[in-house]
Design a protein around this motif. Sequence first.
Motif, PDB file in Angstrom:
ATOM      1  N   ARG A 153       0.816  -1.222   0.000  1.00 50.30           N
ATOM      2  CA  ARG A 153       0.000   0.000   0.000  1.00 50.30           C
ATOM      3  C   ARG A 153       0.849   1.271   0.000  1.00 50.30           C
ATOM      4  NH1 ARG A 153      -5.307  -1.469   2.433  1.00 50.30           N
ATOM      5  NH2 ARG A 153      -5.148  -3.651   3.097  1.00 50.30           N
ATOM      6  N   CYS A 154       0.322   2.284  -0.654  1.00 51.95           N
ATOM      7  CA  CYS A 154       0.904   3.624  -0.592  1.00 51.95           C
ATOM      8  C   CYS A 154      -0.187   4.615  -0.975  1.00 51.95           C
ATOM      9  CB  CYS A 154       2.095   3.761  -1.539  1.00 51.95           C
ATOM     10  SG  CYS A 154       2.935   5.357  -1.404  1.00 51.95           S
ATOM     11  N   SER A 155      -0.103   5.827  -0.421  1.00 47.35           N
ATOM     12  CA  SER A 155      -1.127   6.828  -0.718  1.00 47.35           C
ATOM     13  C   SER A 155      -0.724   7.733  -1.873  1.00 47.35           C
ATOM     14  CB  SER A 155      -1.391   7.694   0.525  1.00 47.35           C
ATOM     15  OG  SER A 155      -0.257   8.499   0.811  1.00 47.35           O
ATOM     16  N   LEU A 156       0.499   7.562  -2.381  1.00 40.60           N
ATOM     17  CA  LEU A 156       0.995   8.434  -3.443  1.00 40.60           C
ATOM     18  C   LEU A 156       1.136   7.691  -4.762  1.00 40.60           C
ATOM     19  CD1 LEU A 156       3.750  10.493  -1.579  1.00 40.60           C
ATOM     20  CD2 LEU A 156       1.263  10.751  -1.538  1.00 40.60           C
ATOM     21  N   GLY A 157       1.430   8.446  -5.806  1.00 44.58           N
ATOM     22  CA  GLY A 157       1.640   7.865  -7.130  1.00 44.58           C
ATOM     23  C   GLY A 157       2.826   8.511  -7.810  1.00 44.58           C
ATOM     24  N   CYS A 158       4.027   8.256  -7.297  1.00 39.18           N
ATOM     25  CA  CYS A 158       5.247   8.874  -7.831  1.00 39.18           C
ATOM     26  C   CYS A 158       5.641   8.214  -9.155  1.00 39.18           C
ATOM     27  CB  CYS A 158       6.379   8.739  -6.833  1.00 39.18           C
ATOM     28  SG  CYS A 158       5.972   9.369  -5.184  1.00 39.18           S
ATOM     29  N   PRO A 159       5.855   9.000 -10.206  1.00 38.01           N
ATOM     30  CA  PRO A 159       6.109   8.444 -11.547  1.00 38.01           C
ATOM     31  C   PRO A 159       7.310   7.520 -11.649  1.00 38.01           C
ATOM     32  CG  PRO A 159       5.616  10.791 -11.675  1.00 38.01           C
ATOM     33  CD  PRO A 159       5.767  10.467 -10.221  1.00 38.01           C
ATOM     34  N   GLY A 244       4.715  10.263   4.910  1.00 38.83           N
ATOM     35  CA  GLY A 244       4.151  10.963   6.062  1.00 38.83           C
ATOM     36  C   GLY A 244       2.843  11.680   5.826  1.00 38.83           C
ATOM     37  N   SER A 245       2.190  11.382   4.736  1.00 36.60           N
ATOM     38  CA  SER A 245       1.017  12.152   4.328  1.00 36.60           C
ATOM     39  C   SER A 245      -0.288  11.441   4.650  1.00 36.60           C
ATOM     40  CB  SER A 245       1.098  12.419   2.823  1.00 36.60           C
ATOM     41  OG  SER A 245      -0.034  13.100   2.359  1.00 36.60           O
ATOM     42  N   ARG A 246      -1.330  12.231   4.826  1.00 38.86           N
ATOM     43  CA  ARG A 246      -2.702  11.747   4.866  1.00 38.86           C
ATOM     44  C   ARG A 246      -2.975  10.805   6.038  1.00 38.86           C
ATOM     45  NH1 ARG A 246      -4.021  10.386  -1.294  1.00 38.86           N
ATOM     46  NH2 ARG A 246      -6.137  10.906  -0.670  1.00 38.86           N
ATOM     47  N   LYS A 247      -2.343  11.135   7.149  1.00 42.09           N
ATOM     48  CA  LYS A 247      -2.673  10.530   8.427  1.00 42.09           C
ATOM     49  C   LYS A 247      -3.093  11.647   9.374  1.00 42.09           C
ATOM     50  CE  LYS A 247      -1.935   6.080   7.995  1.00 42.09           C
ATOM     51  NZ  LYS A 247      -3.002   5.090   8.262  1.00 42.09           N
ATOM     52  N   THR A 248      -4.043  11.363  10.249  1.00 42.49           N
ATOM     53  CA  THR A 248      -4.582  12.388  11.134  1.00 42.49           C
ATOM     54  C   THR A 248      -3.602  12.749  12.250  1.00 42.49           C
ATOM     55  OG1 THR A 248      -5.605  10.793  12.636  1.00 42.49           O
ATOM     56  CG2 THR A 248      -6.904  11.506  10.726  1.00 42.49           C
ATOM     57  N   ALA A 249      -3.853  13.898  12.870  1.00 41.97           N
ATOM     58  CA  ALA A 249      -3.037  14.305  14.014  1.00 41.97           C
ATOM     59  C   ALA A 249      -3.132  13.274  15.130  1.00 41.97           C
ATOM     60  CB  ALA A 249      -3.494  15.676  14.509  1.00 41.97           C
ATOM     61  N   LYS A 250      -4.331  12.736  15.345  1.00 41.19           N
ATOM     62  CA  LYS A 250      -4.529  11.723  16.378  1.00 41.19           C
ATOM     63  C   LYS A 250      -3.677  10.486  16.095  1.00 41.19           C
ATOM     64  CE  LYS A 250      -8.092   8.818  18.518  1.00 41.19           C
ATOM     65  NZ  LYS A 250      -9.530   8.428  18.495  1.00 41.19           N
ATOM     66  N   TRP A 251      -3.602  10.085  14.828  1.00 40.23           N
ATOM     67  CA  TRP A 251      -2.806   8.917  14.455  1.00 40.23           C
ATOM     68  C   TRP A 251      -1.333   9.151  14.760  1.00 40.23           C
ATOM     69  CZ3 TRP A 251       1.300   7.423  11.514  1.00 40.23           C
ATOM     70  CH2 TRP A 251       1.418   6.065  11.220  1.00 40.23           C
ATOM     71  N   TRP A 252      -0.817  10.314  14.383  1.00 34.82           N
ATOM     72  CA  TRP A 252       0.590  10.614  14.649  1.00 34.82           C
ATOM     73  C   TRP A 252       0.868  10.692  16.146  1.00 34.82           C
ATOM     74  CZ3 TRP A 252       4.478   9.862  11.661  1.00 34.82           C
ATOM     75  CH2 TRP A 252       4.327   9.900  10.276  1.00 34.82           C
ATOM     76  N   ASP A 253      -0.051  11.279  16.899  1.00 35.79           N
ATOM     77  CA  ASP A 253       0.136  11.350  18.348  1.00 35.79           C
ATOM     78  C   ASP A 253       0.236   9.949  18.942  1.00 35.79           C
ATOM     79  OD1 ASP A 253      -0.036  14.072  18.075  1.00 35.79           O
ATOM     80  OD2 ASP A 253      -2.110  14.224  18.771  1.00 35.79           O
ATOM     81  N   GLU A 254      -0.578   9.026  18.431  1.00 39.89           N
ATOM     82  CA  GLU A 254      -0.563   7.658  18.936  1.00 39.89           C
ATOM     83  C   GLU A 254       0.737   6.953  18.550  1.00 39.89           C
ATOM     84  OE1 GLU A 254      -3.448   3.676  19.030  1.00 39.89           O
ATOM     85  OE2 GLU A 254      -4.105   5.503  17.980  1.00 39.89           O
ATOM     86  N   LEU A 255       1.202   7.175  17.311  1.00 37.18           N
ATOM     87  CA  LEU A 255       2.455   6.553  16.889  1.00 37.18           C
ATOM     88  C   LEU A 255       3.616   7.036  17.749  1.00 37.18           C
ATOM     89  CD1 LEU A 255       4.133   4.801  14.934  1.00 37.18           C
ATOM     90  CD2 LEU A 255       4.383   6.830  13.487  1.00 37.18           C
ATOM     91  N   PHE A 283      -0.446  13.477  -4.962  1.00 36.79           N
ATOM     92  CA  PHE A 283      -1.482  13.276  -3.932  1.00 36.79           C
ATOM     93  C   PHE A 283      -0.963  13.493  -2.507  1.00 36.79           C
ATOM     94  CE2 PHE A 283      -1.979   9.725  -7.143  1.00 36.79           C
ATOM     95  CZ  PHE A 283      -2.692  10.503  -8.052  1.00 36.79           C
ATOM     96  N   ILE A 284       0.264  14.002  -2.332  1.00 39.08           N
ATOM     97  CA  ILE A 284       0.763  14.245  -0.989  1.00 39.08           C
ATOM     98  C   ILE A 284       0.009  15.418  -0.365  1.00 39.08           C
ATOM     99  CG2 ILE A 284       2.577  15.931  -1.551  1.00 39.08           C
ATOM    100  CD1 ILE A 284       4.406  14.401   0.410  1.00 39.08           C
ATOM    101  N   ASN A 285      -0.162  15.365   0.950  1.00 39.85           N
ATOM    102  CA  ASN A 285      -0.771  16.470   1.686  1.00 39.85           C
ATOM    103  C   ASN A 285       0.324  17.141   2.506  1.00 39.85           C
ATOM    104  OD1 ASN A 285      -2.074  17.950   3.923  1.00 39.85           O
ATOM    105  ND2 ASN A 285      -3.972  17.113   3.072  1.00 39.85           N
ATOM    106  N   TYR A 286       0.744  18.298   2.045  1.00 34.69           N
ATOM    107  CA  TYR A 286       1.866  19.020   2.647  1.00 34.69           C
ATOM    108  C   TYR A 286       1.632  19.314   4.128  1.00 34.69           C
ATOM    109  CZ  TYR A 286       5.004  23.003   3.492  1.00 34.69           C
ATOM    110  OH  TYR A 286       5.935  23.866   4.013  1.00 34.69           O
ATOM    111  N   ASP A 287       0.455  19.770   4.473  1.00 33.65           N
ATOM    112  CA  ASP A 287       0.168  20.153   5.857  1.00 33.65           C
ATOM    113  C   ASP A 287       0.243  18.963   6.799  1.00 33.65           C
ATOM    114  OD1 ASP A 287      -0.221  22.824   5.153  1.00 33.65           O
ATOM    115  OD2 ASP A 287      -2.352  22.510   4.730  1.00 33.65           O
ATOM    116  N   ASP A 288      -0.171  17.783   6.331  1.00 30.13           N
ATOM    117  CA  ASP A 288      -0.084  16.575   7.157  1.00 30.13           C
ATOM    118  C   ASP A 288       1.372  16.280   7.525  1.00 30.13           C
ATOM    119  OD1 ASP A 288      -2.793  16.245   6.902  1.00 30.13           O
ATOM    120  OD2 ASP A 288      -2.667  14.610   5.436  1.00 30.13           O
ATOM    121  N   VAL A 289       2.246  16.399   6.528  1.00 27.30           N
ATOM    122  CA  VAL A 289       3.661  16.075   6.747  1.00 27.30           C
ATOM    123  C   VAL A 289       4.305  17.087   7.693  1.00 27.30           C
ATOM    124  CG1 VAL A 289       5.867  15.579   5.645  1.00 27.30           C
ATOM    125  CG2 VAL A 289       3.743  15.090   4.434  1.00 27.30           C
ATOM    126  N   VAL A 290       4.006  18.353   7.495  1.00 28.03           N
ATOM    127  CA  VAL A 290       4.565  19.389   8.369  1.00 28.03           C
ATOM    128  C   VAL A 290       4.105  19.170   9.808  1.00 28.03           C
ATOM    129  CG1 VAL A 290       4.559  21.854   8.905  1.00 28.03           C
ATOM    130  CG2 VAL A 290       4.852  21.092   6.537  1.00 28.03           C
TER     131      VAL A 290
END
Length: 364
Positions: A153-159, A244-255, A283-290
């Motif tokens: 699995r991956c959430s991105l589609g890098c060429p 590091g993209s497209r995971k919630t703040a709650k998920w990162w806090d738990e990790l 499809f990366i979400n910049y704010d999620d990664v930051v």
Amino acid sequence: MSGQLIKKRENLKNMTKVSKTIYPKCLFSKKAKATYISHDGYVRPCCYVHRHNKAEKDEPWLVDFKHNIASGSSLEEMFSTPEYSDFFDRLKAGKDIPERCYEICGKTQTNVGADHRKEKIVGETPRWVEAVNQTYDDNYKVQKKLQVDLTHRCSLGCPKCNRFVEDFKDHLTGKVYDLGHQVLKKTELSVDDFKKVLKENPQMSKGDVDFCGTWGDAIYHPDFLEICRVIKDNGTNINIATNGSRKTAKWWDELYEILDPKWDSVIFAMDGLKDTAGIYRKFINYDDVVYAMTQGAKLNFDKNRWSFIVFNFNQHQVEEAKQLAKEIGITFEIVKSHRWDGPDDPLIPTKEWLPQSIIKEYNL
């Protein structure tokens, strides 16, 4: 498969016929000195020797298909197979090296990172034997480190991704995108697989599990947090390579609550700022990664890194990205990639952001 990829693979095939030097990362690279387990449950010499590679049809000894973690085989059984030991016997002797190894670690291949540390295949030299003996025991069993591609699995589609996905399906939205590449088999390791591996290999209690991202991104495994708990309960360190993209703040806090800031790390792969980060890493979400990087810094995860591949569309942002990393409190790592489709590649940066091997190869 796209015309560019076909041409690139033809070029690589030709390279293997002329390359006479090799830098085997499985022997000399600190990062690669590990037992590699792929998402389909097989043990291989490294992540590039994968069942999706054509080379395995030509050189089947590169992997033993009779044993699989998911079907109950132990690592010990896999280490004991003629196929696995034969691979390292060949490297140790410095002869009959498979073409796949030259393709990936050969001097002229474009994605060899440490081009200043090439080693010539000249037989059983002291350096060669020493490298094998330092890394493996008599059965070539790595003592305390596993590299794992946990999932497809991956959430991105890098060429240019090694996954070569076709009809890429966004696992979060369900939307399908046609990227014109080859499909990966949908397989992943389970929580029970990890429990079994750790139980059978007690030396891992003081070792490391590296979740690499060659064929998928580990954080998108549906049971990733539980797998991390199992590993940490075993006393094992964890290193995660992710977009590091497209995971919630709650998920990162738990990790971060599961991980240990003293020993564990997350390497975030993001190539650009808000306006450019998604050009290559689609499809990366910049704010999620930051957020994830910032939260890690606040919790003193000093081993975390921001890995930034330089392309022509982001090279003007390198200094700005460095400054942002400094403000966040995360180590900034510039990556000069070797993965180009020639000097006319539409994404290739200017000469200052290319490794010396590419500059020489392309006569820049």
